[in-house]
Design a protein around this motif. Sequence first.
Motif: not given
Length: 770
Positions: A90-100
């Motif tokens: 998973v890309s860092a941006e996708a991980t951040a999206t899930l986290a929000k």
Amino acid sequence: MSTGSCPVDHAAAAAGGCPVSPRASAFDPFGPEYQADPPAAVRWSRDEEPVFYSPRLGYWVVTRYDDVKAVFRDNTTFSPSIALEKITPVSAEATATLAKYGYAMNRTLVNEDEPEHMPRRRVLMHPFTPEQLVHHEPMVRRLTREYVDRFVDAGKADLVDEMLWEVPLTVALHFLGVPEEDMATLREYSIAHTVNTWGRPSPEEQVAVAENVGKFWQYAGTVLDKLRQDPSGHGWIPYSIRAQREHPDVITDSYLHSIMMAGIVAAHETTANAAANAIKLLLENRSVWEEICADPGLIPHAVEECLRHSGSVAAWRRLVTRDTTVGGVPIPRGAKLLIVNSSANRDERHFDHPDEVDLRRDNATDHLTFGYGSHQCLGKNLARMELQIFLDELTRRLPHLELVPDQEFTYVPNTSFRGPEHLWVQWDPAANPERADPSIAELRRPVRIGEPSKRGVARTVSVVSAVRAAEDVVEVTLAATDGKPLPRWSPGAHVDLQLGELSRQYSLCGDPAEAGTYRIAVLKDPDSRGGSRYVHENLRPGTTLSLRGPRNHFRLDPTARHYVFVAGGIGITPIIAMADHVKAAGGSYELHYCGRDTTAMALLDRCRRDHGDRLHVHTSADGTRLDVAALLANPAEGTQIYACGPERLLDALAEASAHWPDDALHVEHFTTTQQVLDPAVEHAFDVDLADSGLTVRVAADQTVLAALRAAGVDVPSDCEEGLCGTCEVPVLDGEVDHRDVVLTKAERAAGTRMMTCCSRACGDRITLRL
């Protein structure tokens, strides 16, 4: 490929080359060949390299039936913990999206290890039992009819878009207990979970997928909070909320949130894809489709065969927790496995002619589409119900359905789940049967909850000839009414014939090379329960019968150095086929045929013609009765004894061979010794299922088979009298009270197997490998 990425010991490999084979190196589960037909794409592996390392995937790939089942069975060595791990980093941006969105998916029944898994499974499984699932049938039937009504007069439809995607999703939401007002929103997000977990989205696509997954997670939590306020309603989630009150340490808040989301995906997409695969397969095999239209009783068997041939679950993943071997290949601790259960389902070593679609395949239910053991799919019988209803409605209302020619089938690229994105079909609305008879649209055929009984796997045959073979013996030749070849068989095999209200088993005595016909010989028994009398009085050329099989629980040991064949009366039928086989193979044998007198000995002329001085005829009338004690006086190494005949002959052989090796004598009985269970005499006991982690109580008046089925455990059966061996299961612990007439003395003494239809536990507990 660099040695740093390869788990194979290069120091032990030939100089200058990587030990990973070229085909293993080229394996691409996201490529068009695998996506279109995973079992065909790895056929080379089943034949040449059944366990291989894929550097492209970073997984060891397992493709043969026995190996895949062994991995499923041992969930300690082969942890399911990575089953839902994202196969694409998973890309860092996708991980951040899930986290929000506060995405915090925990392990669920699919991917959790012991000791957490089984206590949860036991608490949560009640809504999946057959007696609970039956309440959902009217809802599934109503939904299916509503969707068929929308396009039945259109003449053309995309079944995926117009029925198969929507109905399983709605069923899943109802089964979970999701409120009606929340169903539409949850529908929007469900597909994102599959792509997020098993797909290969690009970095840009990952962000969009993560956005939908996050919304899915968030909204699932909202629905869960609503259900917590009043968990009194129907559905798995309200049931789980109620169970949480009694088992708060087993069912946690975060666990409920996770199964809410995972349950929608599990109950929806796999069933939708399985239905699309099944209908596509059946329409591609037109004669099979037409057979189901003509005989709806075959639908449960069609479902199993479609699940085997083209199931929606292509593969699962496991993490290796210790150094081990799979299929003889060393696998290191920490390795990841892709176990291709769809390939196992088409393994020629387990399924005869596996690429063919055979509605009467005896072992279709051995398929691993639902997994196996403690992680076997809880919702398997809900899926079976839906598929049966889909096929019933379509074959009844649109039997003239056909695939739109030249359409291209596409699949969402992923390693594990497979079904066509679109399935275009066409038909002539003017030919719809309900236009001539509107009542057809309202018919309701019964649905079988669970694995189909093998009693229904029958084909129609006709009598070609029925000729006298000896005094009170008729030899019957049978052929398929459709002119097709009958399944191949091996010496010792029998078939089941439906004779009016009776079902009777008869050994095959013809030539296995004669694919067009079967031959049996039947003695008219004065003490007959009706079967032999029916054969003699009713079978004439042209008579049609239902036939099941062949099955073989009386197989020859191919490693024997010498065979002693003993037949008593009509017991010659399986024995002559064995003697023919050994003679053709150039083996060493002797054939002893016992009877009252030669006029009553069927197939005697054939025995004399084909077996010459190997044949020894023993008759009471001539004073040449077989001296069993003399025949078996001296045990001979490598000699195997095969016998079939009346009980007194078999008992004499057992007594005379008592000093032989335990596995030397093999017998086939005419009758069973099974009695009706008397609860005043029998005792209740527990059956521990080692692979499933369940304990099933068997009542004093209940068979093990009945208790297992009531608990939703699939065990095939046929005669249910201890005669045929179909319901045999492995025993791991506990003493067995054997009541069958299938197992040999050595097999009984070993205590490693039992027939669940009749045998019981001697004590208060027994452990089975199920």
